[in-house]
Design a protein around this motif. Structure first.
Motif, PDB file in Angstrom:
ATOM      1  N   GLY A 195       0.608  -1.184   0.100  1.00 51.41           N
ATOM      2  CA  GLY A 195       0.099  -0.154  -0.004  1.00 51.41           C
ATOM      3  C   GLY A 195       0.728   1.366  -0.010  1.00 51.41           C
ATOM      4  O   GLY A 195       0.506   2.388  -0.629  1.00 51.41           O
ATOM      5  N   THR A 196       1.810   1.200   0.788  1.00 48.76           N
ATOM      6  CA  THR A 196       3.062   2.255   0.901  1.00 48.76           C
ATOM      7  C   THR A 196       3.592   2.529  -0.351  1.00 48.76           C
ATOM      8  O   THR A 196       3.479   4.018  -1.060  1.00 48.76           O
ATOM      9  CB  THR A 196       3.876   2.364   2.139  1.00 48.76           C
ATOM     10  OG1 THR A 196       3.338   1.990   3.200  1.00 48.76           O
ATOM     11  CG2 THR A 196       4.759   3.414   1.894  1.00 48.76           C
ATOM     12  N   ILE A 197       3.853   1.660  -1.094  1.00 48.34           N
ATOM     13  CA  ILE A 197       4.493   1.992  -2.712  1.00 48.34           C
ATOM     14  C   ILE A 197       3.297   2.415  -3.477  1.00 48.34           C
ATOM     15  O   ILE A 197       3.859   3.533  -4.218  1.00 48.34           O
ATOM     16  CB  ILE A 197       4.925   0.446  -3.160  1.00 48.34           C
ATOM     17  CG1 ILE A 197       6.400  -0.082  -2.498  1.00 48.34           C
ATOM     18  CG2 ILE A 197       5.402   0.537  -4.463  1.00 48.34           C
ATOM     19  CD1 ILE A 197       6.737  -1.503  -2.794  1.00 48.34           C
ATOM     20  N   LEU A 198       2.442   1.893  -3.489  1.00 52.89           N
ATOM     21  CA  LEU A 198       1.345   2.480  -4.376  1.00 52.89           C
ATOM     22  C   LEU A 198       0.900   3.891  -4.092  1.00 52.89           C
ATOM     23  O   LEU A 198       0.662   4.786  -5.087  1.00 52.89           O
ATOM     24  CB  LEU A 198      -0.130   1.595  -4.316  1.00 52.89           C
ATOM     25  CG  LEU A 198       0.134   0.190  -4.988  1.00 52.89           C
ATOM     26  CD1 LEU A 198      -1.219  -0.510  -4.600  1.00 52.89           C
ATOM     27  CD2 LEU A 198       0.606   0.333  -6.376  1.00 52.89           C
ATOM     28  N   MET A 199       1.136   4.354  -2.806  1.00 52.14           N
ATOM     29  CA  MET A 199       0.607   5.847  -2.512  1.00 52.14           C
ATOM     30  C   MET A 199       2.031   6.517  -2.647  1.00 52.14           C
ATOM     31  O   MET A 199       1.803   7.832  -2.908  1.00 52.14           O
ATOM     32  CB  MET A 199       0.191   5.815  -1.111  1.00 52.14           C
ATOM     33  CG  MET A 199      -1.276   5.094  -0.760  1.00 52.14           C
ATOM     34  SD  MET A 199      -1.835   5.507   0.797  1.00 52.14           S
ATOM     35  CE  MET A 199      -0.659   4.629   1.910  1.00 52.14           C
ATOM     36  N   ARG A 200       3.033   6.195  -2.833  1.00 50.32           N
ATOM     37  CA  ARG A 200       4.096   7.145  -2.598  1.00 50.32           C
ATOM     38  C   ARG A 200       5.237   7.020  -3.722  1.00 50.32           C
ATOM     39  O   ARG A 200       5.647   8.014  -4.144  1.00 50.32           O
ATOM     40  CB  ARG A 200       5.100   6.747  -0.991  1.00 50.32           C
ATOM     41  CG  ARG A 200       6.500   7.554  -1.066  1.00 50.32           C
ATOM     42  CD  ARG A 200       6.337   8.799  -0.827  1.00 50.32           C
ATOM     43  NE  ARG A 200       7.444   9.485  -0.687  1.00 50.32           N
ATOM     44  CZ  ARG A 200       8.194  10.191  -2.001  1.00 50.32           C
ATOM     45  NH1 ARG A 200       7.626   9.936  -3.112  1.00 50.32           N
ATOM     46  NH2 ARG A 200       9.261  10.944  -1.631  1.00 50.32           N
ATOM     47  N   VAL A 201       5.526   5.940  -4.394  1.00 48.30           N
ATOM     48  CA  VAL A 201       6.596   5.413  -5.394  1.00 48.30           C
ATOM     49  C   VAL A 201       5.921   5.983  -6.893  1.00 48.30           C
ATOM     50  O   VAL A 201       4.855   5.622  -6.989  1.00 48.30           O
ATOM     51  CB  VAL A 201       6.921   4.229  -5.362  1.00 48.30           C
ATOM     52  CG1 VAL A 201       8.086   4.102  -6.393  1.00 48.30           C
ATOM     53  CG2 VAL A 201       7.580   3.991  -3.984  1.00 48.30           C
ATOM     54  N   LYS A 202       6.827   6.616  -7.486  1.00 48.01           N
ATOM     55  CA  LYS A 202       6.728   7.086  -9.042  1.00 48.01           C
ATOM     56  C   LYS A 202       7.100   5.933  -9.773  1.00 48.01           C
ATOM     57  O   LYS A 202       6.645   6.083 -10.870  1.00 48.01           O
ATOM     58  CB  LYS A 202       7.070   8.289  -9.093  1.00 48.01           C
ATOM     59  CG  LYS A 202       6.677   9.408  -8.309  1.00 48.01           C
ATOM     60  CD  LYS A 202       7.284  10.785  -8.879  1.00 48.01           C
ATOM     61  CE  LYS A 202       6.610  11.879  -7.878  1.00 48.01           C
ATOM     62  NZ  LYS A 202       7.240  13.184  -8.099  1.00 48.01           N
ATOM     63  N   ASN A 203       8.188   5.166  -9.821  1.00 49.50           N
ATOM     64  CA  ASN A 203       8.849   4.152 -10.362  1.00 49.50           C
ATOM     65  C   ASN A 203       7.719   3.284 -10.728  1.00 49.50           C
ATOM     66  O   ASN A 203       6.807   2.547 -10.129  1.00 49.50           O
ATOM     67  CB  ASN A 203       9.938   3.500  -9.471  1.00 49.50           C
ATOM     68  CG  ASN A 203      10.478   2.311 -10.448  1.00 49.50           C
ATOM     69  OD1 ASN A 203       9.844   1.381 -10.393  1.00 49.50           O
ATOM     70  ND2 ASN A 203      11.592   2.784 -11.095  1.00 49.50           N
ATOM     71  N   GLN A 204       7.475   3.337 -12.102  1.00 56.00           N
ATOM     72  CA  GLN A 204       6.615   2.478 -12.834  1.00 56.00           C
ATOM     73  C   GLN A 204       6.451   1.080 -12.339  1.00 56.00           C
ATOM     74  O   GLN A 204       5.607   0.234 -12.347  1.00 56.00           O
ATOM     75  CB  GLN A 204       6.373   2.534 -14.372  1.00 56.00           C
ATOM     76  CG  GLN A 204       5.987   4.198 -14.761  1.00 56.00           C
ATOM     77  CD  GLN A 204       4.637   4.555 -14.213  1.00 56.00           C
ATOM     78  OE1 GLN A 204       3.849   3.923 -14.280  1.00 56.00           O
ATOM     79  NE2 GLN A 204       4.575   5.612 -13.301  1.00 56.00           N
TER      80      GLN A 204
END
Length: 422
Positions: free
Chosen positions: A294-303
């Motif tokens: 969930g944190t990756i989906l909310m924070r990260v831009k890397n596709q």
């Protein structure tokens, strides 16, 4: 600390052996995703204690239940074995190419795959799929075999006085293969023997220490979780916590008390692996991976990271985080070691405090397989909404623990988002 972590991670990324591992993990990610999906379907619908099987009584109401169950389980086992074999193959291939820059007709990969196949056959208690799958679940061994095989071939290529062209490899491959097999099978067999002897012995001693008495203490549960998560982080997939939990009588005593008194607030042993680890410390699997996804989906831009997290998010809801660990990757990644170990401990501490001060009852009821992790405490307390709130709170705090580390992903992958070595 973050700047030092970035420096360490960047230095590690530049190492040939680490690039070989990362590339191999990325190549097997699609197959791992499919395998985990099959596994979830089996656990939900076709396991005798699966949540939909329990609710809908599928073994009676679904025509061909046992045939479908057998085919799905066999396909699932075969897929996981294939993943381990391919991991050995790709790791050896990648390392040889990175070190030698030569064409070698896939000899390193084939040799590594063959060695690993022999070893899992030799070390499996029997040759049926479940036993071989259990042995093949240790991802560290095929990686080690692949690295040693790739290194051996590249060393041979660099030290040879003969130019290693395609024709040379074609005409001399049998000599090279059998020479390497003699050395590598002996060396790897010794390594596998040691990895099964000493860690198993150490694991047994730790289990004996933790299992002193009729019930686990809070600190024993923390130690068991910490050791299990370290193993998972380095590819040693284990059921350490489950094995320990099955040896305590506290869970059975609690259920017997509930059968007579129906009062969760006064069960004899409120602090158990089930009430802490299963209910609050393993949401999404080892390492609180539901919070990480969930944190990756909310924070990260890397596709690429977002793609992996998006595909794996539903799987982590059912405690299956293997695809996420391979696709990001989390395995062997210093960026995630600290939160992977800390988040479950903090979450279990929150659950422990809530139980001790009587904010919520302890989860004691048996939960069907593949129950969504966020609902385990809720259902295990017979629908206590306070337990559901503590689960959500643990998930949010775990996300906050992961957040500063997840924020570093874009810094490490800013140059080339789709680079398999990134």
């Amino acid at each position: 600390m973050t700047s030092q972590l970035i420096k360490i991670t960047k230095k590690l990324y530049k190492q040939n052996f680490y690039q070989a591992i990362l590339s191999a993990l990325w190549l097997i990610f699609p197959l791992e995703f499919v395998a985990v999906t099959f596994h979830i379907i089996y656990e939900i619908c076709f396991h005798r204690n699966g949540i939909l099987e329990v609710i809908l009584n599928l073994h009676t109401n679904l025509p061909g239940f046992y045939v479908i169950s057998y085919l799905l389980k066999s396909t699932n086992d075969l897929t996981f074995i294939t993943i381990s074999l391919l991991l050995a193959f790709f790791t050896a291939e990648n390392l040889f190419e990175l070190r030698s820059k030569l064409s070698h007709e896939h000899l390193a990969g084939i040799t590594s795959l063959f060695i690993y196949f022999l070893l899992i056959v030799e070390t499996a208690p029997s040759l049926d799929f479940p036993q071989i799958t259990e042995v093949a679940g240790n991802l560290l061994i095929p990686i080690v075999i692949g690295l040693l095989t790739g290194y051996g071939y590249s060393l041979l290529a660099k030290n040879s006085h003969i130019k290693l062209t395609v024709s040379y490899w074609a005409t001399n491959r049998l000599i090279i293969i059998f020479s390497l097999l003699i050395v590598l099978i002996g060396a790897i067999s010794f390594i596998v023997y040691q990895t099964q002897l000493f860690p198993n012995y150490l694991s047994q001693q730790l289990q004996n220490l933790i299992q002193v008495g009729n019930r686990p203490s809070f600190w024993k549960i923390i130690l068991a979780t910490f050791l299990s998560n370290i193993g998972h982080f380095f590819g040693v997939i284990n059921d350490f916590t489950t094995t320990i939990g099955n040896h305590f009588s506290s869970g059975t005593v609690n259920l017997a008390y509930l059968a007579d008194h129906h009062n969760l607030w006064k069960i004899p042993y409120p602090i158990t692996l089930h009430s802490l680890y299963d209910s609050y410390g393993a949401l999404g699997g080892n390492g609180m991976l539901l919070a990480l996804a969930g944190t990756i989906l909310m924070r990260v831009k890397n596709q690429r990271a977002r793609l992996v997290a998006g595909l794996s998010f539903t799987q982590t809801l059912f405690d299956q985080g293997e695809a996420l660990m391979i696709g990001i990757p989390i395995l062997f990644n210093p960026l995630f070691l600290i939160p992977f170990l800390v988040a479950p401990i903090v979450s279990m501490s929150i659950g422990y405090l809530a139980i001790v001060v009587h904010l919520v009852p302890a989860s004691a009821y048996v939960i069907p397989y593949a129950t969504p992790s966020i609902l385990r405490a809720f259902l295990g307390t017979n629908g206590n909404f306070g337990a559901l709130f503590i689960s959500l709170l643990s998930l949010v705090i775990s996300g906050l623990i992961y957040y500063p580390f997840v924020s570093l992903i874009d810094q490490l992958t800013a140059k080339k988002e789709d680079d398999p070595h990134a």
